[in-house]
Design a protein around this motif. Sequence first.
Motif, PDB file in Angstrom:
ATOM      1  N   HIS A 301       0.762  -1.278   0.045  1.00 51.09           N
ATOM      2  CA  HIS A 301      -0.011  -0.064   0.156  1.00 51.09           C
ATOM      3  C   HIS A 301       0.859   1.390  -0.075  1.00 51.09           C
ATOM      4  CE1 HIS A 301       0.989  -0.430   4.154  1.00 51.09           C
ATOM      5  NE2 HIS A 301       0.610   0.793   4.287  1.00 51.09           N
ATOM      6  N   LYS A 302       2.396   1.186   0.128  1.00 50.73           N
ATOM      7  CA  LYS A 302       3.094   2.429   0.131  1.00 50.73           C
ATOM      8  C   LYS A 302       3.744   2.517  -1.040  1.00 50.73           C
ATOM      9  CE  LYS A 302       3.661   2.313   5.244  1.00 50.73           C
ATOM     10  NZ  LYS A 302       4.604   2.283   6.586  1.00 50.73           N
ATOM     11  N   THR A 303       3.835   1.405  -1.821  1.00 54.60           N
ATOM     12  CA  THR A 303       4.720   1.729  -3.212  1.00 54.60           C
ATOM     13  C   THR A 303       4.769   2.720  -4.180  1.00 54.60           C
ATOM     14  OG1 THR A 303       4.751  -0.985  -3.087  1.00 54.60           O
ATOM     15  CG2 THR A 303       5.641   0.387  -4.882  1.00 54.60           C
ATOM     16  N   ALA A 304       3.152   2.775  -4.261  1.00 53.73           N
ATOM     17  CA  ALA A 304       2.849   4.010  -5.288  1.00 53.73           C
ATOM     18  C   ALA A 304       3.514   5.393  -4.592  1.00 53.73           C
ATOM     19  CB  ALA A 304       1.407   4.053  -5.713  1.00 53.73           C
ATOM     20  N   ALA A 308       6.157   7.914  -6.115  1.00 53.76           N
ATOM     21  CA  ALA A 308       5.760   9.325  -6.798  1.00 53.76           C
ATOM     22  C   ALA A 308       6.720  10.435  -5.880  1.00 53.76           C
ATOM     23  CB  ALA A 308       4.283   9.796  -6.226  1.00 53.76           C
ATOM     24  N   LYS A 309       7.098  10.109  -4.673  1.00 53.49           N
ATOM     25  CA  LYS A 309       7.860  11.015  -3.990  1.00 53.49           C
ATOM     26  C   LYS A 309       9.083  10.692  -4.455  1.00 53.49           C
ATOM     27  CE  LYS A 309       5.400  10.599   0.433  1.00 53.49           C
ATOM     28  NZ  LYS A 309       5.384  10.039   1.919  1.00 53.49           N
ATOM     29  N   GLU A 314      13.690  13.412  -7.025  1.00 51.85           N
ATOM     30  CA  GLU A 314      14.727  13.564  -8.227  1.00 51.85           C
ATOM     31  C   GLU A 314      14.474  14.691  -9.030  1.00 51.85           C
ATOM     32  OE1 GLU A 314      15.678   9.817 -10.185  1.00 51.85           O
ATOM     33  OE2 GLU A 314      15.235   8.738  -8.564  1.00 51.85           O
ATOM     34  N   MET A 315      13.210  15.060  -9.383  1.00 51.83           N
ATOM     35  CA  MET A 315      12.936  16.315 -10.347  1.00 51.83           C
ATOM     36  C   MET A 315      12.222  17.200  -9.341  1.00 51.83           C
ATOM     37  SD  MET A 315      12.049  14.523 -13.906  1.00 51.83           S
ATOM     38  CE  MET A 315      12.666  16.109 -14.673  1.00 51.83           C
ATOM     39  N   PRO A 322       1.448  15.723 -11.598  1.00 51.28           N
ATOM     40  CA  PRO A 322       0.678  14.292 -10.945  1.00 51.28           C
ATOM     41  C   PRO A 322       1.306  13.150 -11.396  1.00 51.28           C
ATOM     42  CG  PRO A 322      -0.684  15.403 -12.610  1.00 51.28           C
ATOM     43  CD  PRO A 322       0.559  16.307 -12.471  1.00 51.28           C
ATOM     44  N   VAL A 323       1.346  12.071 -10.610  1.00 49.19           N
ATOM     45  CA  VAL A 323       1.779  10.796 -11.253  1.00 49.19           C
ATOM     46  C   VAL A 323       0.654   9.945 -11.080  1.00 49.19           C
ATOM     47  CG1 VAL A 323       3.394   9.056 -10.558  1.00 49.19           C
ATOM     48  CG2 VAL A 323       4.192  11.188 -10.058  1.00 49.19           C
ATOM     49  N   ALA A 324       0.367   9.034 -12.287  1.00 55.35           N
ATOM     50  CA  ALA A 324      -0.825   8.380 -12.323  1.00 55.35           C
ATOM     51  C   ALA A 324      -0.161   6.737 -12.372  1.00 55.35           C
ATOM     52  CB  ALA A 324      -1.643   8.622 -13.389  1.00 55.35           C
ATOM     53  N   PHE A 325      -0.686   5.991 -11.774  1.00 57.41           N
ATOM     54  CA  PHE A 325       0.043   4.453 -12.065  1.00 57.41           C
ATOM     55  C   PHE A 325      -1.233   3.817 -12.444  1.00 57.41           C
ATOM     56  CE2 PHE A 325       1.881   6.532  -8.196  1.00 57.41           C
ATOM     57  CZ  PHE A 325       2.907   5.960  -8.129  1.00 57.41           C
ATOM     58  N   ILE A 326      -0.763   3.078 -13.883  1.00 59.87           N
ATOM     59  CA  ILE A 326      -1.623   2.579 -14.813  1.00 59.87           C
ATOM     60  C   ILE A 326      -1.072   1.295 -15.386  1.00 59.87           C
ATOM     61  CG2 ILE A 326      -2.626   4.699 -15.360  1.00 59.87           C
ATOM     62  CD1 ILE A 326      -1.079   4.416 -18.046  1.00 59.87           C
ATOM     63  N   SER A 327      -2.023   0.620 -16.040  1.00 57.12           N
ATOM     64  CA  SER A 327      -1.680  -0.475 -16.681  1.00 57.12           C
ATOM     65  C   SER A 327      -2.472  -0.415 -18.075  1.00 57.12           C
ATOM     66  CB  SER A 327      -1.671  -1.865 -16.187  1.00 57.12           C
ATOM     67  OG  SER A 327      -1.745  -2.932 -16.945  1.00 57.12           O
TER      68      SER A 327
END
Length: 440
Positions: A301-304, A308-309, A314-315, A322-327
């Motif tokens: 539950h903390k991976t995403a 994102a952090k 790094e940038m 925003p960062v979206a986690f998709i497939s």
Amino acid sequence: MNTIAIVGRPNVGKSTLFNRILGRDEAIHAEESGVTRDRIYGQSDWAGYYFTVIDTGGIVPDSEELFDIAIREQAAMAIGEAQSIIFVCDGRTGVTAIDEEIARLLLRSGKHITMAVNKMDDPKHDVNAFEFASLGLGEPFGFSALSGRSIGEMLDNAVIPLTKGEEEEADERLKIAIVGRPNVGKSSLCNALLGQERTIVTPIAGTTRDAIDSVMRYYGEEIVLIDTAGLRRKSRIKENIEIFSTFRTQRAIERCDVAVVVIDAVQGLDMQDKRIINDVVDARKGIIIAVNKWDAVEKDHKTADNLAKQIHTEMKTVDFAPVAFISAHSKQRITKIPEMAKEIQTRRTSRIATWKLNDELLEAISRTPPPAVRGHDLRINYITQTGTAPPLFIFFSNHPELIPEAYKRFLENKLREYHDFTGVPISFLFRKKNKSREDE
């Protein structure tokens, strides 16, 4: 919509004709067969007819090569979309077995066919075009796509089944570019959003070389998707075609409203991803970072949140993205992409009242004034927004050239604190205010 498709076997000059009709170099063309792989769309007009023209990859009917099979499928889709087909053949080589096979395919389509015989650069060669009458597709039109010779007569025939109409108004639809390095799943994401095989998808890096426009419907609204060639580090670009493709991708970024930078969840953020993200921000386009292949990652539950952090750490200057986690493969959370893009475009086009800007930012500036530089006390007296898409803010100062970069970053952070600019690069200009005694 009026649509003309250009079809034919490889290396007969289809893309050269496409560019000639459009009046610009839109499709990649080179002395190498198989350069155009996907359907390429453009807008043009002739004799009062406004139409979409589609360039297709070279058809090789009996080949079992992966690309040839995919190109045949793409050409068949283009033929199905069009009211008029321009069948391009090479007048120098004469009728080939592949030409005959394509002609049989076109005859079965029932569409209006223009038999276009290319590379007739000299009028004395026109007699060679009559050989193509044997294909049963009507009168052959000899022309030269390279020089433009006799293209008019050929186009007169091609527009016969079209409907005359006025030129379309400027396209106000939201435009989303799908960008990223090779083989991260850009075309797969585009196809998943569209619900159809719009571009060729294979596991081979660099499959898509041109920027491809498609239209998707999102709750009754049309959105233009631009699928682009995979960007590579310049040291790895060895073919001229690869260089052209990189230019096409840069142009796609320039003409989009929001760019979705696709990165590989398994490989993580690399230097090439960072460069592409910076390219989008430098172009002042809306941005979404889409972490694709999320279904292939072991996670809790903390991976995403942690990833994102890490990206934002790094940038640091792009921490508003925003960062979206998709497939794209499983279509997991892909519907968030158009929703996020619409929200970002709304922010890009918003305008903040001048009085509100000054009330908010001048108070913050009074609490944390800019530092003295070279013995000068720096003051910012007035702020106003002068542009949207991208938002542009002008700060009037007694010494605008001396405002430190760190303080500009402070001002941007404050503005983002007061107003939601998630996914939106914003621009600042610092100008000299009217001179007064206190400035001397």
